[in-house]
Scaffold this motif. Structure first.
Motif, PDB file in Angstrom:
ATOM      1  N   THR A 232     -10.406  18.546   3.416  1.00  0.00           N
ATOM      2  CA  THR A 232     -10.270  20.067   2.994  1.00  0.00           C
ATOM      3  C   THR A 232      -9.489  20.812   4.202  1.00  0.00           C
ATOM      4  OG1 THR A 232     -12.341  20.440   4.086  1.00  0.00           O
ATOM      5  CG2 THR A 232     -12.269  20.323   1.760  1.00  0.00           C
ATOM      6  N   THR A 233      -9.296  20.138   5.465  1.00  0.00           N
ATOM      7  CA  THR A 233      -8.418  20.894   6.415  1.00  0.00           C
ATOM      8  C   THR A 233      -6.939  20.284   6.339  1.00  0.00           C
ATOM      9  OG1 THR A 233      -9.034  18.897   8.045  1.00  0.00           O
ATOM     10  CG2 THR A 233     -10.521  21.036   7.901  1.00  0.00           C
ATOM     11  N   GLY A 234      -6.712  19.245   5.462  1.00  0.00           N
ATOM     12  CA  GLY A 234      -5.586  18.937   5.479  1.00  0.00           C
ATOM     13  C   GLY A 234      -5.350  17.531   5.860  1.00  0.00           C
ATOM     14  N   LYS A 235      -6.538  16.925   6.442  1.00  0.00           N
ATOM     15  CA  LYS A 235      -6.305  15.654   7.143  1.00  0.00           C
ATOM     16  C   LYS A 235      -7.880  15.061   6.672  1.00  0.00           C
ATOM     17  CE  LYS A 235      -4.742  13.475  11.606  1.00  0.00           C
ATOM     18  NZ  LYS A 235      -4.734  13.861  13.093  1.00  0.00           N
TER      19      LYS A 235
ATOM     20  N   VAL B  24       0.986  -1.138  -0.007  1.00  0.00           N
ATOM     21  CA  VAL B  24      -0.284   0.024   0.023  1.00  0.00           C
ATOM     22  C   VAL B  24       0.970   1.285  -0.103  1.00  0.00           C
ATOM     23  CG1 VAL B  24      -1.774   1.174   1.357  1.00  0.00           C
ATOM     24  CG2 VAL B  24      -1.931  -0.987   1.086  1.00  0.00           C
ATOM     25  N   ALA B  25       0.707   2.201  -1.052  1.00  0.00           N
ATOM     26  CA  ALA B  25       1.614   3.514  -1.019  1.00  0.00           C
ATOM     27  C   ALA B  25       0.806   4.546  -0.464  1.00  0.00           C
ATOM     28  CB  ALA B  25       1.708   3.554  -2.456  1.00  0.00           C
ATOM     29  N   ASP B  26      -0.381   4.699  -0.387  1.00  0.00           N
ATOM     30  CA  ASP B  26      -0.987   5.861   0.288  1.00  0.00           C
ATOM     31  C   ASP B  26      -2.334   5.822   0.859  1.00  0.00           C
ATOM     32  OD1 ASP B  26      -2.729   5.664  -2.132  1.00  0.00           O
ATOM     33  OD2 ASP B  26      -1.531   6.784  -3.286  1.00  0.00           O
ATOM     34  N   GLU B  27      -3.064   6.645   1.182  1.00  0.00           N
ATOM     35  CA  GLU B  27      -4.500   6.532   1.833  1.00  0.00           C
ATOM     36  C   GLU B  27      -5.525   5.964   0.891  1.00  0.00           C
ATOM     37  OE1 GLU B  27      -4.655  10.860   4.035  1.00  0.00           O
ATOM     38  OE2 GLU B  27      -3.608  10.754   2.020  1.00  0.00           O
ATOM     39  N   ASP B  28      -5.398   6.291  -0.275  1.00  0.00           N
ATOM     40  CA  ASP B  28      -6.352   5.834  -1.352  1.00  0.00           C
ATOM     41  C   ASP B  28      -6.234   4.294  -1.296  1.00  0.00           C
ATOM     42  OD1 ASP B  28      -7.672   8.332  -2.845  1.00  0.00           O
ATOM     43  OD2 ASP B  28      -5.491   8.763  -2.446  1.00  0.00           O
ATOM     44  N   GLU B  29      -4.914   3.910  -1.503  1.00  0.00           N
ATOM     45  CA  GLU B  29      -4.766   2.416  -1.561  1.00  0.00           C
ATOM     46  C   GLU B  29      -5.297   1.810  -0.217  1.00  0.00           C
ATOM     47  OE1 GLU B  29      -1.199   1.211  -3.072  1.00  0.00           O
ATOM     48  OE2 GLU B  29      -1.085   2.694  -4.896  1.00  0.00           O
TER      49      GLU B  29
ATOM     50  N   THR C  28      -5.038  11.893  -1.162  1.00  0.00           N
ATOM     51  CA  THR C  28      -3.636  12.411  -1.088  1.00  0.00           C
ATOM     52  C   THR C  28      -3.392  13.781  -1.851  1.00  0.00           C
ATOM     53  OG1 THR C  28      -2.600  10.283  -1.190  1.00  0.00           O
ATOM     54  CG2 THR C  28      -1.039  12.114  -1.313  1.00  0.00           C
ATOM     55  N   ASP C  29      -4.057  14.241  -3.149  1.00  0.00           N
ATOM     56  CA  ASP C  29      -4.114  15.316  -3.737  1.00  0.00           C
ATOM     57  C   ASP C  29      -4.764  16.315  -2.889  1.00  0.00           C
ATOM     58  OD1 ASP C  29      -2.219  14.065  -5.537  1.00  0.00           O
ATOM     59  OD2 ASP C  29      -3.824  13.718  -6.856  1.00  0.00           O
ATOM     60  N   ILE C  30      -5.779  15.970  -2.463  1.00  0.00           N
ATOM     61  CA  ILE C  30      -6.998  16.764  -1.764  1.00  0.00           C
ATOM     62  C   ILE C  30      -6.243  17.332  -0.368  1.00  0.00           C
ATOM     63  CG2 ILE C  30      -9.005  17.280  -0.525  1.00  0.00           C
ATOM     64  CD1 ILE C  30     -10.332  15.105  -2.553  1.00  0.00           C
ATOM     65  N   SER C  31      -5.555  16.300   0.296  1.00  0.00           N
ATOM     66  CA  SER C  31      -4.723  16.901   1.518  1.00  0.00           C
ATOM     67  C   SER C  31      -3.793  17.831   1.324  1.00  0.00           C
ATOM     68  CB  SER C  31      -4.504  15.630   2.177  1.00  0.00           C
ATOM     69  OG  SER C  31      -5.411  14.702   2.534  1.00  0.00           O
ATOM     70  N   ARG C  32      -2.960  17.525   0.129  1.00  0.00           N
ATOM     71  CA  ARG C  32      -1.942  18.230   0.116  1.00  0.00           C
ATOM     72  C   ARG C  32      -2.237  19.793  -0.265  1.00  0.00           C
ATOM     73  NH1 ARG C  32       1.537  14.123  -3.661  1.00  0.00           N
ATOM     74  NH2 ARG C  32       2.548  12.738  -1.821  1.00  0.00           N
TER      75      ARG C  32
END
Length: 448
Positions: A134-137, A111-116, A212-216
């Protein structure tokens, strides 16, 4: 599921589900709450600890529930390092503290990221859904297989009420992506399956909406707002956003053109306020006047106003553009399954299987008690959703509502209702008294 909860959900099956007076539902709500709390205390040790420390043994009145409610922020209370350092097993341990089932037995190798991570959980029978971050988390909430079926059923009964029924007869346009694990894409796909057929469901893009993109993106915006981002970081961020927009923009034009070409048909169009203004702007470029849509087209608009520059009268502009169409309205959130539909008098009605609670700003005192009948009380919205079994569903939100406790709505249906004046508490005001306590319980559970 206990009998009282089952009865409440069955009442919501009626063709006119908003036809039960609050006084008639209250005994069922209290019986269901008592049974659910007793069962969840056996499944979610954090709830049990909270009940013991608060001295709550039984639920005999609505106020007994208040100290047991979890703040909305609880579902993103995991240490950020679990994601940053790819500690997926630890993140699963955190999720287990808030779930009625253990998810730590899942293999997270590769698993590489939150989505996976969410994908892997779903592949193993745990339907986890995420907020947009939208708050970064991001928040993560687990559904059981039965929960999933009940959510689909609730959407099927409630979408479009009271103006239309989602019977698959329309072309469906969602002004956003439909691939991803967040709550917006989940709602979009449910809407498409109910309003339309696969051949007549259209989405802005097939590109996956990645957590991951939204959080960043949210994290960078927060750093910019706080003055912590360097000029170089800001410049690089803006270049990246411009490149993404440029790559997507031709697709946006093609999507909107398809929507506009079908404006004489019965459509279901759903998106944020900013996206609806994009449709309006494209229509003007093509010389299409306001009010050119089929009178039975359903338009749903909401959200998308954070960090977006919109005119003060953006709602009026969208209404003028679409003209005399059907405007349905729902009030809901990731943490609940059952929608609250807006009636002809612009009031949101509460389904039988949802127990609404209005608290003071700190989330510590119940305001909509039985002795305030006929009054409009303003405060922080909270609820218990009796359709949910994969976790404890008692939740305190960040929403400020005006709750009309009258026995009957202006539309003639039994009350209570929520006025169409819902706002969010601002960051400085969104402090819930019990949040630190619940977070402390979770930290203790993770350390053991």
């Amino acid at each position: 599921m206990d009998q009282a909860s089952r009865t409440l959900l069955e009442l919501g099956q009626a063709p006119e589900l908003y036809r039960y007076p609050a006084a008639e539902l209250l005994p069922l709500h209290l019986a269901a709450a008592d049974a659910v709390v007793a069962e969840r205390r056996q499944q979610v040790p954090i709830l049990d600890r909270r009940a013991r420390e608060a001295g709550v043994d039984r639920i005999s009145r609505k106020s007994d529930l208040v100290p047991l409610l979890f703040p909305h922020s609880t579902y993103k209370s995991y240490p950020a390092s679990f994601v940053e350092k790819k500690r997926w097993k630890d993140l699963a341990r955190w999720l287990t503290t808030l779930s009625t089932d253990d998810v730590t037995g899942v293999d997270f190798d590769g698993v590489a990221d939150e989505d996976e991570w969410v994908d892997r959980l779903r592949e193993n029978g745990h339907f986890v859904i995420a907020t947009s971050g939208t708050t970064g988390k991001c928040s993560f909430l687990r559904h059981s297989a039965e929960d999933r079926a009940r959510k689909v059923d609730a959407f099927a009964r409630q979408l479009g009420w009271p103006f239309a029924r989602a019977d698959g007869s329309r072309s469906y346009f969602w002004l956003g992506p439909h691939v991803g694990v967040n709550s917006a894409t989940d709602a979009a796909n449910l809407g498409a399956s109910l309003w339309s057929t696969p051949d007549n469901a259209f989405f802005l893009t097939d590109e996956r909406l990645r957590l991951t993109d939204i959080s960043r993106l949210a994290a960078m915006r927060r750093r910019m707002a706080d003055g912590q981002a360097t000029p170089g970081e800001i410049a690089a961020f803006e270049r990246q956003q411009q490149a993404r927009s440029a790559a997507l923009y031709p697709g946006i034009d093609a999507f909107i053109d398809r929507l506009l070409d079908r404006r004489n048909e019965k459509l279901s169009i759903s998106g944020t306020w900013a996206q609806h203004l994009l449709v309006r702007d494209r229509a003007r470029e093509r010389g299409i006047p306001d009010g050119a849509f089929h009178a039975e087209t359903i338009v749903s608009a909401g959200g998308g106003i954070k960090n977006v520059a919109l005119p003060d009268d953006y709602q009026e502009q969208v209404a003028q553009f679409y003209g005399d169409v059907v405007r349905t309205g729902t009030y809901g959130m990731t943490e609940m399954f059952q929608l609250m539909n807006r009636c002809e008098k612009l009031r949101y009605h509460i389904p039988p299987g949802l127990l609404p609670l209005v608290l003071d700003q700190s989330g510590e005192t119940l305001l909509n008690t039985e002795d305030v009948s006929g009054q409009v009380v303003e405060g922080r919205f909270a609820f218990v959703d009796f359709a949910i079994t994969g976790r404890w569903s008692g939740t305190i939100t960040s929403d400020r509502v005006q709750f009309d406790t009258a026995e009957q709505c202006l539309c003639g249906r039994p009350g209570p209702t929520i006025l169409d004046t819902i706002t969010r508490y601002q960051t400085g005001d969104d402090t819930i008294g019990c949040a630190g306590t619940i977070d402390g319980y979770i930290r203790g559970a993770l350390a053991s």
